[in-house]
Design an enzyme around this catalytic site. Structure first.
Site, mmCIF file in Angstrom:
data_model
loop_
_atom_site.group_PDB
_atom_site.id
_atom_site.type_symbol
_atom_site.label_atom_id
_atom_site.label_comp_id
_atom_site.label_asym_id
_atom_site.label_seq_id
_atom_site.Cartn_x
_atom_site.Cartn_y
_atom_site.Cartn_z
ATOM 1 N N HIS A 187 0.808 -1.223 0.000
ATOM 2 C CA HIS A 187 0.000 0.000 0.000
ATOM 3 C C HIS A 187 0.841 1.273 0.000
ATOM 4 O O HIS A 187 0.311 2.384 -0.063
ATOM 5 C CB HIS A 187 -0.918 -0.019 1.228
ATOM 6 N N HIS B 24 -8.644 11.693 0.060
ATOM 7 C CA HIS B 24 -7.924 10.425 0.035
ATOM 8 C C HIS B 24 -6.598 10.607 0.779
ATOM 9 O O HIS B 24 -5.875 9.651 1.034
ATOM 10 C CB HIS B 24 -7.667 9.997 -1.416
#
Length: 684
Positions: free
Chosen positions: A344, A574
């Site tokens: 990630h 985000h």
């Protein structure tokens, strides 16, 4: 297929957008009991699909259990997320879920067989009741997929939905959002403009007094060792951008958002402003990578001799990545030692003839993340070490960086760098740069069970260790801590306490512990999602199951996302940030790829002797004492400034006073917001 008497549902082939049925393809009927589905039942199936690939067991109460019995995995898209089922795995699925019989391929949608009463009731509803039902449904089931929300919308909205192309990003965040959308205009809010103008006036006055100093020294080199002419040469090599008096190097920045007024993007960056100059080697680390968009958005990459992508793709997604990348580009997938983990990390390592640029950011390498979301990044340039000066002790930043790169198990690549020649670029190569001027510390997560000397090397225990080494002003004792992120994991009170012990670490200059303080979780509401630039599609970037959001112990923490002063209240975040503040002052600030989850930060096991982490993550931590240790300033201040008494927002400015000079860095942070008191108002 094995059949029973009663048909309870069907699988219908759909286009990649998940909402448009494929024409000319008959549905697969699902009967009560086990239904075996394989290669002969699917359209365009190849030998990767077994003749008996899955078994879908249906019950009279309309529950569906999917078991994978073939040799390849299956992906289930449920609501705004996705799950991958490996061979011999099983899971419950619901109506509206989409089954990809191979990752990224052959999507089929599960629908229920309507009863006669339901058909009669459906035909009797008028248009107005359908719209009312849809609105209520949106409020109560925000985490459901956009395609389901729009099935009951008016025809024009359904047509608009079918024009969108959807893709999956960040498996850790389980996000499903539109890739292409028509540009939406937003109104210039008079108040926001006034606030920004007020900020700009104050910032410009401060910047004018600081640009001269910035022009005299290159961040990442000794301010006394480089003349203005030498600094300019370095700037040309790195492609330094002086937009609005802000350097692209050594700073936190917001990313540009399409559809915002011009003032809201002032001083913000796009991907071309990050990857610029004479790049010789580019290492791009991310989860989701759209090669076609990346090359179009940043043509400079087409001429970079060596490009390596660190990714987390597999199955059909990996095949697509391999097929679309230029032949000279290399791929590396770091090992995932535990199930349900992801790669990630979102970072870039750009090698130049004169040094390296390191970028830690929050965006996937896809169109929507760099155009439609509130995102942030940190970047700093570092020169090569002065070999003539002899060996020097590695900085903490250097050790943390190299240890993280070693954990990726990348064997490296051969590259040619102008003025240096052929080099082997691997983790050890990164020790050739001088990180002594690093203005942040790295906090990384690496999958595995960490114990002994490695217990505090990763995750939230690494953050705790660094904060324990720092000293803060007295007024930060018991001060609030802000958690702002875009995906909420399955948490419990015990882990929140464990994580809080790391976030709240540190002591005063009098060696008193800062101790616990109020936790404020910044999260958008359903109204924020509905009114955003993307509409309900934006909710796919803020995924969390209802059961996670509605946990009772979290109710006291919720705060609403607001960013009027940066024009980003309608650009859904985000970005992921954690910080501690008191009134107008900031103790520390963390920009990260990590959401609030055990997978990202780790969870203690075996009476605290072992830390279990599932995913790769990277964060950058800035504190006043870290900067003070770099510059040995006689007077150093870290301050949180409020732009207007009419709105509660955070902005971070830290500076040092050294004679008549001032080194100024500015971070346009986005929030702090009003308390969410209403029940059911949070997006989920």
């Amino acid at each position: 297929m094995l059949t029973s008497k009663a048909q309870l549902g069907r699988l219908q082939a759909v286009e990649d957008d998940g909402s448009t049925l494929k024409s000319g393809v008959l549905p697969i009927a699902l009967f009560e009991g086990p239904n075996s589905i394989g290669r002969d039942d699917l359209v365009s199936a190849n030998k990767q699909v077994s003749r008996k690939h899955v078994v879908l067991k249906t019950s009279s109460d309309c529950t569906f259990e999917l078991s994978v019995i073939g040799q390849n995995p299956v992906v289930i898209k449920s609501g705004s997320g996705k799950r991958k089922l490996l061979p011999n795995a099983r899971a419950l699925i619901s109506a509206g879920d989409i089954i990809e019989f191979l990752p990224g391929k052959m999507p089929y949608k599960l629908t229920l067989e309507p009863t006669e009463d339901e058909l009669v009731h459906h035909s009797s509803r008028d248009v107005q009741s359908r719209r009312s039902s849809q609105a209520a449904h949106c409020e109560e089931s925000g985490a459901r997929s956009l395609s389901l929300l729009l099935q009951e919308c008016k025809p024009s909205e359904t047509k608009k939905k079918r024009e969108l192309e959807t893709i999956i990003i960040d498996s850790d965040e389980d996000e499903q959002v539109s890739k292409k959308q028509k540009q939406q205009l937003i109104e210039d809010e008079a108040f926001a403009q006034a606030v920004q103008a007020e900020e700009d006036g104050a910032a410009r006055a401060s910047i004018r007094g600081n640009v001269s100093l910035l022009n005299e020294q290159h961040i990442g080199t000794s301010s006394s060792s480089k003349s203005p002419r030498a600094a300019n040469k370095l700037d040309e090599a790195f492609g330094v951008d002086y937009e609005a008096g802000c350097r692209s190097s050594s700073t936190f920045r917001l990313m540009q958002v399409k559809g915002l007024p011009q003032w809201a993007n002032k001083g913000c960056v796009n991907i071309r402003g990050v990857i610029q100059g004479d790049v010789q080697v580019a290492l791009l680390s991310n989860y989701m990578v759209d090669i076609d968009w990346l090359l179009e958005a940043c043509p400079r990459l087409k001429t970079v001799p060596s490009v390596v992508i660190f990714h987390g793709e597999s199955g059909g997604s990996l095949e697509l990545l391999q097929a679309r990348k230029p032949n000279s580009w290399l791929l590396h997938k770091p090992p995932l030692r535990l199930s349900y983990g992801t790669h990630h990390t979102k970072a870039m390592f750009l090698l130049y003839p004169t040094g390296i640029r390191i970028v830690v950011h929050t965006a996937n390498l896809i169109y929507i993340d760099w155009n439609n979301k509130s995102q942030g990044l940190w970047t700093q340039d570092f020169p090569y070490k002065n070999v003539a000066a002899g060996e020097s002790k590695p900085s903490p930043f250097e050790n943390d960086l190299v240890e993280y790169l070693q954990a990726l198990e990348w064997t490296g690549c051969i590259a040619i760098i102008s003025g240096i020649g052929e080099v082997h670029v691997d983790a050890a190569f990164f020790r050739k740069f001088d990180y002594s001027s690093a203005m942040v510390r790295l906090v990384a997560s690496v999958p595995g069970y960490h114990l002994g000397r490695n217990l505090t090397k990763w995750g939230h225990l690494k953050l705790r260790t660094i904060l324990q080494e720092q000293h803060f002003e007295e007024h930060f004792k018991g001060s609030p801590c802000v958690y702002q992120f875009s995906s909420l994991g399955s948490l419990d009170e015990k882990w929140m306490g464990e994580f809080g012990s790391s976030i709240q670490a540190g002591s005063t200059f009098g060696n008193e512990q800062l101790g616990p303080g109020p936790v404020q979780i910044v999260w958008p509401t359903v109204e924020d999602i509905r009114n955003s630039l993307e509409g309900y599609a934006a909710g796919g970037a803020v995924p969390s199951p209802l059961k996670n959001v509605e946990r009772a112990f979290l109710s006291k923490y919720w705060y609403r996302w607001q960013a009027d002063h940066t024009g980003r209240s309608r650009a859904i975040p985000h970005i992921k940030t954690f910080l501690r503040y008191n009134d107008q002052r900031l103790a520390w600030f963390l920009l990260t790829s990590s959401n609030l989850s055990k997978a990202a930060w780790g969870v203690l096991q075996k009476n605290g002797s072992q830390l279990m982490i599932r995913s790769y993550e990277v964060s950058t931590l800035m504190t006043a004492s870290l900067l003070q240790s770099i510059y040995s300033a006689e007077s150093f201040t870290s301050s949180l400034i409020t732009l207007s008494s009419r709105c509660s927002v955070l902005a971070f400015a830290c500076w040092k006073q050294l004679k008549c000079h001032s080194l100024f860095m500015h971070l346009q942070l986005l929030y702090l917001a009003q308390r969410i008191a209403e029940q059911g108002g949070r997006w989920r």
